[in-house]
Scaffold this motif. Structure first.
Motif, mmCIF file in Angstrom:
data_model
loop_
_atom_site.group_PDB
_atom_site.id
_atom_site.type_symbol
_atom_site.label_atom_id
_atom_site.label_comp_id
_atom_site.label_asym_id
_atom_site.label_seq_id
_atom_site.Cartn_x
_atom_site.Cartn_y
_atom_site.Cartn_z
ATOM 1 N N LEU A 240 30.868 37.896 31.971
ATOM 2 C CA LEU A 240 31.948 37.284 31.187
ATOM 3 C C LEU A 240 33.067 38.282 30.915
ATOM 4 N N ASP A 241 32.714 39.532 30.611
ATOM 5 C CA ASP A 241 33.736 40.564 30.382
ATOM 6 C C ASP A 241 34.599 40.749 31.625
ATOM 7 N N CYS A 242 33.944 40.722 32.783
ATOM 8 C CA CYS A 242 34.671 40.896 34.047
ATOM 9 C C CYS A 242 35.547 39.674 34.330
ATOM 10 N N LEU A 243 35.028 38.486 34.043
ATOM 11 C CA LEU A 243 35.780 37.252 34.275
ATOM 12 C C LEU A 243 37.078 37.230 33.481
ATOM 13 N N PHE A 244 37.015 37.613 32.210
ATOM 14 C CA PHE A 244 38.206 37.553 31.349
ATOM 15 C C PHE A 244 39.049 38.826 31.431
ATOM 16 N N GLY A 245 38.495 39.896 31.970
ATOM 17 C CA GLY A 245 39.253 41.129 32.124
ATOM 18 C C GLY A 245 39.128 42.086 30.962
ATOM 19 N N ALA A 246 38.357 41.704 29.932
ATOM 20 C CA ALA A 246 38.189 42.555 28.755
ATOM 21 C C ALA A 246 36.903 42.143 28.040
ATOM 22 N N PRO A 247 36.278 43.085 27.329
ATOM 23 C CA PRO A 247 35.057 42.741 26.586
ATOM 24 C C PRO A 247 35.319 41.691 25.513
ATOM 25 N N ASP B 175 47.030 33.128 26.984
ATOM 26 C CA ASP B 175 46.181 32.337 26.091
ATOM 27 C C ASP B 175 45.839 30.963 26.683
ATOM 28 N N GLU B 176 45.961 30.823 28.021
ATOM 29 C CA GLU B 176 45.664 29.521 28.616
ATOM 30 C C GLU B 176 44.188 29.142 28.531
ATOM 31 N N VAL B 177 43.318 30.131 28.345
ATOM 32 C CA VAL B 177 41.899 29.827 28.159
ATOM 33 C C VAL B 177 41.272 30.885 27.273
ATOM 34 N N THR B 178 40.401 30.454 26.384
ATOM 35 C CA THR B 178 39.576 31.351 25.587
ATOM 36 C C THR B 178 38.149 30.815 25.620
ATOM 37 N N VAL C 29 25.153 45.079 34.662
ATOM 38 C CA VAL C 29 25.747 46.195 33.926
ATOM 39 C C VAL C 29 27.236 46.281 34.251
ATOM 40 N N SER C 30 28.069 46.442 33.240
ATOM 41 C CA SER C 30 29.498 46.673 33.455
ATOM 42 C C SER C 30 29.709 48.058 34.058
ATOM 43 N N GLN C 31 30.749 48.173 34.884
ATOM 44 C CA GLN C 31 31.048 49.450 35.545
ATOM 45 C C GLN C 31 32.355 50.044 35.032
ATOM 46 N N THR C 32 32.399 51.354 34.993
ATOM 47 C CA THR C 32 33.650 52.055 34.739
ATOM 48 C C THR C 32 34.294 52.491 36.043
ATOM 49 N N ASP C 33 33.491 52.607 37.104
ATOM 50 C CA ASP C 33 33.977 52.963 38.437
ATOM 51 C C ASP C 33 33.325 52.008 39.428
ATOM 52 N N PRO C 34 34.116 51.178 40.142
ATOM 53 C CA PRO C 34 33.531 50.189 41.046
ATOM 54 C C PRO C 34 32.769 50.797 42.217
ATOM 55 N N LEU C 35 32.988 52.090 42.482
ATOM 56 C CA LEU C 35 32.368 52.732 43.641
ATOM 57 C C LEU C 35 31.069 53.452 43.296
ATOM 58 N N VAL C 36 30.685 53.441 42.028
ATOM 59 C CA VAL C 36 29.493 54.175 41.590
ATOM 60 C C VAL C 36 28.488 53.204 40.959
ATOM 61 N N VAL C 37 27.264 53.209 41.476
ATOM 62 C CA VAL C 37 26.214 52.366 40.920
ATOM 63 C C VAL C 37 25.843 52.878 39.528
ATOM 64 N N SER D 229 42.790 39.142 29.852
ATOM 65 C CA SER D 229 43.482 40.418 30.015
ATOM 66 C C SER D 229 43.811 40.581 31.494
ATOM 67 N N ASP D 230 44.856 41.330 31.793
ATOM 68 C CA ASP D 230 45.211 41.595 33.185
ATOM 69 C C ASP D 230 44.470 42.793 33.768
ATOM 70 N N ALA D 231 43.591 43.408 32.989
ATOM 71 C CA ALA D 231 42.789 44.529 33.503
ATOM 72 C C ALA D 231 41.844 44.024 34.597
ATOM 73 N N LEU D 232 41.560 44.894 35.554
ATOM 74 C CA LEU D 232 40.697 44.539 36.686
ATOM 75 C C LEU D 232 39.380 45.296 36.549
ATOM 76 N N ASN D 233 38.321 44.568 36.257
ATOM 77 C CA ASN D 233 37.021 45.177 35.992
ATOM 78 C C ASN D 233 35.989 44.745 37.016
ATOM 79 N N THR D 234 34.903 45.506 37.100
ATOM 80 C CA THR D 234 33.789 45.141 37.967
ATOM 81 C C THR D 234 32.478 45.331 37.216
ATOM 82 N N PHE D 235 31.422 44.746 37.759
ATOM 83 C CA PHE D 235 30.084 44.953 37.221
ATOM 84 C C PHE D 235 29.119 45.076 38.390
#
Length: 333
Positions: A91-98, A326-329, A16-24, A112-118
């Motif tokens: 995959l969303d977390c790997l690329f930084g965006a859905p 755009d170095e990888v898609t 599951v993707s997370q909106t807050d890395p500290l909350v399950v 994307s330069d966004a920092l996401n967690t799952f």
């Protein structure tokens, strides 16, 4: 006394993707994901007493900072064109965006330069065994592997903490991820998609179709890490990142065709080369990695088999500009 031992085959995972890395987050049956390997584990640092005590024996230590890591391997598998794969949160977390979904057509991931967690939940049978939830998972590295019987994806990174239901009552509040109790396994788990045959697909390098490829690996190192040194925190409390690195390594049969000679020349001049690497031929389950500006590593010549082979080691990809991302898609269609 009869003991229930944990059997490798009797386990399921949910992502599951997370909106807050500290909350399950909450897991549902539709979040189930097939995999071939899953390693989860946390470590509690033992803080040693540095004082000189007048004795050569060591004094007991104290419970210190909590660190944790995860790693996962899975087949490349998609349920259909424009239908989200089970591993979508990873995959969303790997690329930084859905990934951008075009119904009945494809899903496209760009950087994307966004920092996401799952989060990953693993449930084993019987239910009396310890169950696990790894939350705040950042993807530090992922590798797509082509050329074997099955197309594979492996990924790993740090996570805030891995909760073991057997010791849930002993955890400090900070390590519980906002949970009051350990959640039961979701009902009616559903997975979708079949694996890709790894030695099928299409490879284009510098505009030329390569027919003498043996295998290839595309590695994405995100530079992502967790912040583990905040005052008054036993667990990590956020994500940070450094330079990312995208690279490809591959092996060819050495031949006298123009395409092979062009690769050798590019390895010498270090002129950037675009590549397209597709795993799979079945519509709805074709995984296409597009790489730009690859500067090829100098090849080595291997005579360990009947034909000479060319081994190109890790060769970095680069965006059209330093900020174009755009170095990888990745496209699944």
């Amino acid at each position: 006394m009869s003991l229930n031992f944990s059997q490798k085959r009797l386990q399921k995972a949910y992502l599951v993707s997370q909106t807050d890395p500290l909350v399950v987050p909450t897991f549902a049956g539709t979040d189930a994901c097939l995999y071939s390997k899953l390693n989860l584990g946390g470590n509690v640092n033992l803080i040693k007493n540095p004082d000189i005590t007048g004795s050569r024996s060591t004094a007991p230590g104290k419970n210190g900072r909590h660190t944790s890591t995860w790693s996962m391997e899975m087949t490349l598998a998609s349920p259909g064109a424009g239908v989200t794969p089970d591993c979508m949160p990873l995959l969303d977390c790997l690329f930084g965006a859905p990934g951008v979904v075009t119904a009945s057509t494809n899903i496209v991931w760009t950087l994307s330069d966004a920092l996401n967690t799952f989060a990953i939940a693993r449930y084993r049978k019987p239910a009396t065994l310890g169950q696990h939830i790894a939350y705040g998972c950042a993807v530090a590295e992922a590798t797509f592997t082509l050329g074997g019987d099955v197309g594979m994806l492996s990924a790993s990174g740090p996570n805030v903490w891995t909760i073991d239901s057997d010791v849930f009552g002993n955890l400090i509040t900070e390590a519980k991820g906002g949970l009051a109790t350990f959640p039961v396994e979701p009902s009616s788990p559903v997975t979708a998609g079949d694996f890709v045959i790894g030695f099928t697909g299409a490879i284009t390098m510098g505009g030329t179709t390569i027919v003498n490829l043996k295998n290839a690996s595309v590695k994405i190192s995100t530079g992502s890490a967790l912040v583990t040194d905040t005052f008054n925190k036993f667990c990590a409390d956020g994500v940070e990142a450094d330079e990312r690195n995208i690279s490809i390594s591959f092996t060819l049969d050495d031949a006298d065709d123009a395409g092979t000679k062009a690769l050798k020349a590019a390895a010498y001049t270090k002129a950037g080369m675009d590549m397209s690497i597709q795993s799979g031929l079945i519509a709805g389950n074709k995984w296409l990695l597009g790489l730009k500006g690859i500067q090829l590593a100098s090849p080595t010549f291997d005579d360990g088999q009947r034909r000479f082979r060319l081994n190109f080691g890790d060769s970095e990809a680069h965006g059209t500009t330093i900020s174009s991302l755009d170095e990888v898609t990745l496209t699944i269609s």
